[in-house]
Write an enzyme that holds these catalytic residues in place. Structure first.
Site, PDB file in Angstrom:
ATOM      1  CB  SER A  34      46.222  31.084  37.779  1.00  0.00           C
ATOM      2  OG  SER A  34      45.797  31.797  38.915  1.00  0.00           O
ATOM      3  CG  ASP A  88      38.649  33.546  36.703  1.00  0.00           C
ATOM      4  OD1 ASP A  88      38.684  33.362  37.931  1.00  0.00           O
ATOM      5  OD2 ASP A  88      39.645  33.503  35.971  1.00  0.00           O
ATOM      6  CG  HIS A  92      40.944  30.861  38.044  1.00  0.00           C
ATOM      7  ND1 HIS A  92      41.483  31.969  37.429  1.00  0.00           N
ATOM      8  CD2 HIS A  92      41.968  30.287  38.757  1.00  0.00           C
ATOM      9  CE1 HIS A  92      42.759  32.081  37.745  1.00  0.00           C
ATOM     10  NE2 HIS A  92      43.079  31.074  38.543  1.00  0.00           N
TER      11      HIS A  92
END
Length: 303
Positions: free
Chosen positions: A173, A219, A251
């Protein structure tokens, strides 16, 4: 933690040529009148670590190396908030490449901890870090990844196990965005792997580090259409790069054991940190779509 024997680091140039080195050496030997056996031996990378890989070996939960781990207390460092080092216990094959891994926004190193033993047992020294603040933005996480690598190579108790010219960064991320920032600011790195990366910067045309961009089809936090795909597309066309999109994944897919993430991360790190072309078979030609891979793009061949 076991005592760490001293090892003389391997002398290497700051940056090694990536393509054509093996073939150039082989052709030179042929011109000198040496036979195929001599060529094959000389063509092997001196940084190969571990046995010849198979699909089974790179999909396994552990590689060939026995490993140990040690804690980096937050109070002992100032440029990141401590972490955990995972490393092979045997140094019989020489020094190892090293990888620093950052978690994402609001997360701790526990979210990427599964990668530590997985990568270390394949022949790398790995540090998973906690960031100075859980809210640090990608650029800051990139700076902290580089600080963690500097700590590993200069100060840590395992520094003599590491070849300081064979280093890589990874992250999830905002940590993945941080890995792009780190690669952009330190071109001497050998590999970068942003995992479902998030970053407000979309243009990475200045990156000179071989980069595997991992996105996830479903995601909703860092949609591939606005993050991973633009990241990959903006990287130079002349760069060794690849784009892996995880099929039907979210994600958070890289934050728990994921065979596909591990398989291609190991292959990428082995190929570019260790110059180990035995792993090209898993990267070139591009793996086809499957139940785990939605899409894979690349700039093959790497050799």
């Amino acid at each position: 933690m076991q005592p760490v024997p001293a090892i003389t680091p391997e002398p290497l140039p700051t940056r090694r040529p990536r393509r054509g080195l093996r073939w150039a050496l082989a052709l030179a030997l042929v011109s000198a009148g040496l036979g195929p056996a001599s060529v094959a031996h000389a063509a092997a990378s001196p940084y190969e670590r571990g046995p010849a890989p198979t699909v089974t070996s790179i999909e396994a939960s552990r590689g060939a190396f026995a490993i140990a781990q040690s804690t980096v207390a937050a109070s002992s460092v100032s440029d990141f908030r401590g972490g955990t080092i995972y490393y092979p216990t045997s140094t019989a094959e020489g020094t190892f490449g090293a990888v620093a891994i950052s978690p994402g926004y609001t997360a701790t190193q526990s979210s990427v901890a599964w990668l530590g033993p997985r990568l270390a047992s394949q022949g790398f020294v790995v540090i998973t870090i906690d960031t100075l603040s859980r809210y640090d933005q990608p650029a800051s996480r990139g700076t902290q990844l580089l600080a963690a690598l500097d700590y590993l190579t200069n100060t840590s108790s395992v520094r003599t196990r590491i070849d300081r010219n064979r280093l890589a960064v990874m992250g999830h991320s905002m940590g993945g965005g941080g890995s792009l920032s780190a690669a952009n600011s330190r071109p001497q790195l050998q590999a970068a792997i942003p995992l479902t990366g998030w970053h407000t910067v979309k243009n990475w045309s200045g990156v000179r580090v071989p980069t595997l961009v991992v996105g996830a089809e479903n995601d909703s936090v860092a949609p591939v259409s606005s993050h991973s795909e633009p990241f990959y597309a903006s990287l130079p066309s002349t760069l060794d790069k690849a784009y892996l999109e995880l099929n039907n994944a979210s994600h958070s897919a890289p934050t728990s054991t994921n065979v596909t993430v591990a398989k291609y991360s190991i292959s990428w790190l082995k190929r570019f940190v260790d110059d180990d072309t035995r792993y090209d078979q898993f990267l070139c030609p591009a793996p086809p779509p499957s139940t785990t891979i939605q899409e894979y793009r690349d700039t093959c061949p790497h050799s």
